[in-house]
Each structure stands twice: as C-alpha cells, then as structure tokens.
Scaffold this motif. Structure first.
Motif, mmCIF file in Angstrom:
data_model
loop_
_atom_site.group_PDB
_atom_site.id
_atom_site.type_symbol
_atom_site.label_atom_id
_atom_site.label_comp_id
_atom_site.label_asym_id
_atom_site.label_seq_id
_atom_site.Cartn_x
_atom_site.Cartn_y
_atom_site.Cartn_z
ATOM 1 N N PRO A 290 -18.390 -16.741 9.307
ATOM 2 C CA PRO A 290 -18.944 -16.909 7.957
ATOM 3 C C PRO A 290 -18.133 -16.204 6.876
ATOM 4 C CG PRO A 290 -20.373 -15.534 9.330
ATOM 5 C CD PRO A 290 -19.383 -16.165 10.245
ATOM 6 N N CYS A 291 -17.515 -15.068 7.211
ATOM 7 C CA CYS A 291 -16.691 -14.395 6.203
ATOM 8 C C CYS A 291 -15.437 -15.207 5.905
ATOM 9 C CB CYS A 291 -16.334 -12.976 6.647
ATOM 10 S SG CYS A 291 -15.400 -12.854 8.188
ATOM 11 N N GLN A 292 -14.912 -15.926 6.907
ATOM 12 C CA GLN A 292 -13.754 -16.782 6.666
ATOM 13 C C GLN A 292 -14.128 -17.988 5.796
ATOM 14 O OE1 GLN A 292 -12.701 -17.383 10.798
ATOM 15 N NE2 GLN A 292 -10.978 -15.962 10.663
ATOM 16 N N ILE A 293 -15.319 -18.524 6.018
ATOM 17 C CA ILE A 293 -15.791 -19.632 5.178
ATOM 18 C C ILE A 293 -15.955 -19.161 3.734
ATOM 19 C CG2 ILE A 293 -17.612 -21.319 4.807
ATOM 20 C CD1 ILE A 293 -16.039 -21.820 7.358
ATOM 21 N N ALA A 294 -16.554 -17.975 3.566
ATOM 22 C CA ALA A 294 -16.725 -17.417 2.219
ATOM 23 C C ALA A 294 -15.375 -17.146 1.575
ATOM 24 C CB ALA A 294 -17.546 -16.127 2.296
ATOM 25 N N GLY A 295 -14.416 -16.679 2.373
ATOM 26 C CA GLY A 295 -13.080 -16.428 1.854
ATOM 27 C C GLY A 295 -12.396 -17.699 1.380
ATOM 28 N N LEU A 296 -12.554 -18.776 2.157
ATOM 29 C CA LEU A 296 -11.965 -20.059 1.758
ATOM 30 C C LEU A 296 -12.569 -20.547 0.446
ATOM 31 C CD1 LEU A 296 -10.246 -22.595 2.262
ATOM 32 C CD2 LEU A 296 -12.171 -23.512 3.608
ATOM 33 N N LYS A 297 -13.880 -20.467 0.324
ATOM 34 C CA LYS A 297 -14.539 -20.936 -0.892
ATOM 35 C C LYS A 297 -14.097 -20.106 -2.103
ATOM 36 C CE LYS A 297 -18.613 -22.964 1.308
ATOM 37 N NZ LYS A 297 -20.099 -22.946 1.422
ATOM 38 N N SER A 298 -13.924 -18.808 -1.887
ATOM 39 C CA SER A 298 -13.446 -17.956 -2.980
ATOM 40 C C SER A 298 -12.014 -18.329 -3.361
ATOM 41 C CB SER A 298 -13.518 -16.485 -2.557
ATOM 42 O OG SER A 298 -13.028 -15.641 -3.575
ATOM 43 N N PHE A 299 -11.178 -18.608 -2.350
ATOM 44 C CA PHE A 299 -9.791 -19.007 -2.611
ATOM 45 C C PHE A 299 -9.749 -20.304 -3.416
ATOM 46 C CE2 PHE A 299 -5.964 -21.371 -1.423
ATOM 47 C CZ PHE A 299 -4.965 -20.427 -1.656
ATOM 48 N N LEU A 300 -10.689 -21.196 -3.122
ATOM 49 C CA LEU A 300 -10.757 -22.475 -3.848
ATOM 50 C C LEU A 300 -11.526 -22.340 -5.161
ATOM 51 C CD1 LEU A 300 -11.532 -24.800 -0.799
ATOM 52 C CD2 LEU A 300 -9.323 -24.475 -1.929
ATOM 53 N N ARG A 301 -11.861 -21.081 -5.524
ATOM 54 C CA ARG A 301 -12.601 -20.778 -6.758
ATOM 55 C C ARG A 301 -13.939 -21.515 -6.806
ATOM 56 N NH1 ARG A 301 -9.408 -17.852 -10.070
ATOM 57 N NH2 ARG A 301 -7.149 -17.912 -9.698
ATOM 58 N N LYS B 184 -22.004 -8.559 5.629
ATOM 59 C CA LYS B 184 -22.808 -9.138 4.557
ATOM 60 C C LYS B 184 -22.882 -10.659 4.685
ATOM 61 C CE LYS B 184 -21.400 -5.438 1.385
ATOM 62 N NZ LYS B 184 -22.666 -4.703 1.538
ATOM 63 N N PHE B 185 -22.203 -11.212 5.698
ATOM 64 C CA PHE B 185 -22.140 -12.663 5.828
ATOM 65 C C PHE B 185 -22.984 -13.185 6.985
ATOM 66 C CE2 PHE B 185 -18.286 -11.066 3.860
ATOM 67 C CZ PHE B 185 -18.256 -11.800 2.690
ATOM 68 N N ALA B 186 -23.451 -12.294 7.854
ATOM 69 C CA ALA B 186 -24.394 -12.685 8.907
ATOM 70 C C ALA B 186 -25.785 -12.670 8.276
ATOM 71 C CB ALA B 186 -24.317 -11.720 10.083
ATOM 72 N N SER B 187 -26.082 -13.699 7.516
ATOM 73 C CA SER B 187 -27.299 -13.697 6.717
ATOM 74 C C SER B 187 -27.711 -15.123 6.367
ATOM 75 C CB SER B 187 -27.074 -12.896 5.422
ATOM 76 O OG SER B 187 -26.024 -13.488 4.653
ATOM 77 N N LEU B 188 -28.889 -15.231 5.830
ATOM 78 C CA LEU B 188 -29.381 -16.492 5.280
ATOM 79 C C LEU B 188 -29.367 -16.398 3.757
ATOM 80 C CD1 LEU B 188 -32.421 -17.077 7.667
ATOM 81 C CD2 LEU B 188 -30.315 -18.417 7.597
ATOM 82 N N PRO B 189 -28.999 -17.474 3.040
ATOM 83 C CA PRO B 189 -28.543 -18.754 3.583
ATOM 84 C C PRO B 189 -27.157 -18.638 4.192
ATOM 85 C CG PRO B 189 -28.302 -18.739 1.203
ATOM 86 C CD PRO B 189 -29.016 -17.469 1.562
ATOM 87 N N ARG B 190 -26.851 -19.532 5.151
ATOM 88 C CA ARG B 190 -25.558 -19.513 5.814
ATOM 89 C C ARG B 190 -24.466 -20.048 4.888
ATOM 90 N NH1 ARG B 190 -25.394 -16.282 10.056
ATOM 91 N NH2 ARG B 190 -23.462 -17.367 10.586
ATOM 92 N N TYR B 191 -23.218 -19.783 5.238
ATOM 93 C CA TYR B 191 -22.102 -20.108 4.346
ATOM 94 C C TYR B 191 -21.486 -21.471 4.640
ATOM 95 C CZ TYR B 191 -22.216 -15.505 2.273
ATOM 96 O OH TYR B 191 -22.619 -14.389 1.576
ATOM 97 N N GLY B 192 -21.677 -21.996 5.848
ATOM 98 C CA GLY B 192 -21.104 -23.291 6.190
ATOM 99 C C GLY B 192 -22.087 -24.423 5.961
#
Length: 257
Positions: free
Chosen positions: A24-35, A123-131
């Motif tokens: 989930p942290c990698q998914i959040a990182g990708l979304k941040s990279f894509l602004r 902070k990413f093992a949480s609801l709502p999920r990131y994917g």
C-alpha cells in the motif's frame, strides 16, 4: 526497478493500460508521483503487507550462502499454502528449499527484527485501502468453515472502488479452478487484521540487532541478538499431550534461569 514510477507514467501517457501491484505504501507513492492525477488507464492492487525487510541484509545473506552470481531465482511464497519461505534456485536448476526456521533471514523477518522502521507504525495498513483492489491471506478461513483445502490457503480480494469492480467482473471472477465465496456480509476486519492496522511489532530485539550489526555481519549480529554470548540448543522429545509440553516448558525455564 528504481525508475518504475517513471516507466508507469510514460506508459500511461502513451495510452497503455497499466496494472500496478505493490504494497500500500508503494501504491500511495505512485499516486503521489503522478500528482494524484486520475488516469483512466491505471489500475492498482495493494497487498496485505507484513512489513518490508532490509534489502541490504537480503543481499548479504544470499551472497554469503549461495553467491549472488549463482542465483537465477528466489521464491518467498509458495502456492501450496501460507508457508513463508526463501527458496533459492541456482543457475544449474538446483533448488535450495528454506522455511522460516531453516533460513536465518526469514526467521529474522518473521520475528519483526529486520523491518524498516516505518513498518512498525505503518500509516498505510489502514482503511480505506490505497489500491482499486486489495489482495492477501484470509487468516480466518478455517473459522469461516471453508472446505478443504481452502481453509488452509484462501485469499482475500477486497473491491475498493468502481475500477476494482471492473477488474473483478472482467478478469478475476473468471479464473478457472478457483473456489470463490462471497464474504461481503462479513466484517472485513475479521478476515485479516492487517487490513486496518500494522501486523508487525517492534520489540527490544530491533535496537539490539542494529547495534550489533555496526561491528558484525548479519549472521553474527542475529545470533548474538537472540542468544547473547552463550547460546543453548535444546533437542526435546515431544508427544501430543499436556504432560510432554509441560515437561519441555519446565526444562526450558530451568535452563533459561
């Protein structure tokens, strides 16, 4: 790969459809990279993650035991159940099988000693999920009375949004030879606690290990962390009864004192 985010962005801008899978942290990182731009051709799947161990230690362990140049593949998860492993396939096709007990690296990982510091308070093992969807182990499959063999190796698929629904309807629900059970009526927190909170625990071993590692290699540091300067091994006879267990526990406590 270190530039995978840039590669994903390039594919998306070239109108290619991308399914990005990771923690989930990698998914959040990708979304941040894509602004946080909403690409209609991007789909994401996050994993229920135990934590990320040190890559430096993994390379050291593999180099010491096998030599990195001799390795063609490593496997940390088999398809015959929930067993964690570190199976190494050499370039001559020899397979070295290791489980959580025979591999010191896996043992340290499962005891939460060599994880990244951020994993203990993730902070990413949480609801709502990131994917768009979430996949992971259904630890309470047996309590849900799943039939054999699914009570020992069932997976969870959480559909988190409309894109997740599309992935499920178009692909995942049609996988052959898979027993699918609708669990939407069950509290998802019951399926696996890692859905909503970190699974790893930070113990006193963590600081001790990294302090030892300043002057030792991985193996030396780990052994000293667990057993100090006087390791003792017990080979015990075990029967499936309380008397045997109590006898072994008593001996262990006596030696420990």
């Amino acid at each position: 790969q270190r530039d995978c985010y840039a590669q994903v962005k390039k594919l998306l801008n070239n109108n290619k459809t991308v399914l990005y899978t990771g923690t989930p942290c990698q998914i959040a990182g990708l979304k941040s990279f894509l602004r946080n731009k909403d690409y209609s051709n991007l789909y994401t799947a996050d994993l229920l993650c135990h934590g990320i161990p040190s890559y430096k230690l993994l390379r050291e362990y593999l180099e010491t035991h096998y030599g990195m140049s001799n390795i063609s593949e490593i496997c940390m998860r088999k398809k015959n159940g929930w067993s964690s492993c570190l199976d190494v396939t050499l370039k001559d096709d020899t397979v070295k099988e290791n489980n959580g007990q025979s591999s010191m690296y896996m043992h340290a990982f499962l005891k939460d000693i060599i994880l990244r510091e951020s994993c203990y308070g993730c902070k990413f093992a949480s609801l709502p999920r990131y994917g768009d969807i979430t996949i992971g182990d259904c630890w309470n499959a047996r309590k849900l009375k799943f039939q054999e063999p699914f009570n020992k190796k069932s997976s969870i698929v959480l559909i988190n949004n409309d894109k997740g629904h599309m992935l499920w309807d178009s692909s995942l629900c049609n996988i052959p030879a898979v027993c699918i059970q609708d669990i939407s009526s069950i509290d998802i927190k019951f399926l696996n606690p890692n859905i909503y909170k970190p699974n790893s625990k930070r113990t006193h071993y963590v600081d001790t290990f990294w302090e030892n590692y300043k002057t030792m290699n991985f193996t030396e540091s780990y052994l000293k962390t667990l057993w100090g300067d006087n390791p003792v091994g017990l080979l015990l006879y075990a029967s499936d009864n309380y008397g045997s267990c109590a006898t072994n526990l008593a001996l262990y406590m006596a030696v420990e004192k």
